[in-house]
Write a protein that holds these residues in place. Structure first.
Motif: not given
Length: 210
Positions: A18, A20-21, A23-25, A27-28, A32, A204
């Motif tokens: 959970n 990791a999911v 964190l990925r959200r 980051m997205r 950029r 990032p």
């Protein structure tokens, strides 16, 4: 006992999945640099790029070429030779003779109660004349138009600080001591104190690379 260990292992695995999911959200969701869109400001503010360098003779030339080759119209590079034992200092002086936008600061000794890189950043900050400050390592190269996109977006949105993990771009700062060197705020701020609230935008770190 074995069942309890299996249960704890399963719960830990679910928690990490959970996390990791999530964190990925996150980051997205971070913008950029290449996706930033904003009109160019009426006047491009001066950007001072502070580059601490210690024993970076092999990387100094490509770093200088990348940073000063950027198309940003109001750019200053402050190269801080931090107690180097190789040819970094002599190369920096030679580059400064060839490039008027390059300022060189030489550090011979580290004062007590300072960390080396933080002290180099502070010394570069004292020499900088820009309205915006960019801290950059000697082995980091900027992508074309990266500074224009960042500054245009920050000016348009009224931001005072842009960065993630490391200081990427900050408003003009003052400092009270070793731990204040990287605290950024606009030119209206008193040394070490910001009168207004600083908005921030996470990006990032790799977005600034080619």
């Amino acid at each position: 006992m074995i069942y309890l260990l299996l249960l704890l292992t399963g719960v830990s695995a679910l928690y990490l999945m959970n996390l990791a999911v999530l964190l990925r959200r996150v980051m997205r969701a971070l913008p950029r640099i290449k996706r930033l869109e904003a009109p160019a400001p009426a006047r491009w503010p001066r950007v001072s790029m502070i580059m601490p360098a210690r024993d970076e003779a092999r990387t100094l030339e490509p770093a200088r070429r990348s940073k000063l080759g950027n198309s940003y119209p109001e750019l200053e590079l402050v190269l801080v030779n931090d107690r180097s034992t190789d040819a970094t200092g002599s190369l920096a002086d030679r580059f400064a003779q060839e490039e008027p936008r390059l300022q060189v600061v030489h550090i011979e000794q580290l004062p007590a109660d300072w960390l080396g890189k933080v002290h180099a950043m502070q010394r570069g900050l004292e020499r900088a004349s820009g309205e915006w400050i960019l801290f950059s390592d000697a082995d980091v190269h900027l992508a074309p138009k990266a500074l224009e996109r960042i500054v245009a977006y920050a000016e348009h949105e009224g931001l005072e600080r842009i960065g993630r993990r490391e200081a990427v771009l900050r408003g003009r700062a003052g400092a009270e001591g070793p731990r204040r060197a990287a605290d950024g705020c606009r030119p209206s701020c008193e040394p070490g104190r910001c009168r207004g609230q600083a908005a921030s935008l996470g990006m990032p770190a790799q977005a600034a690379l080619p």
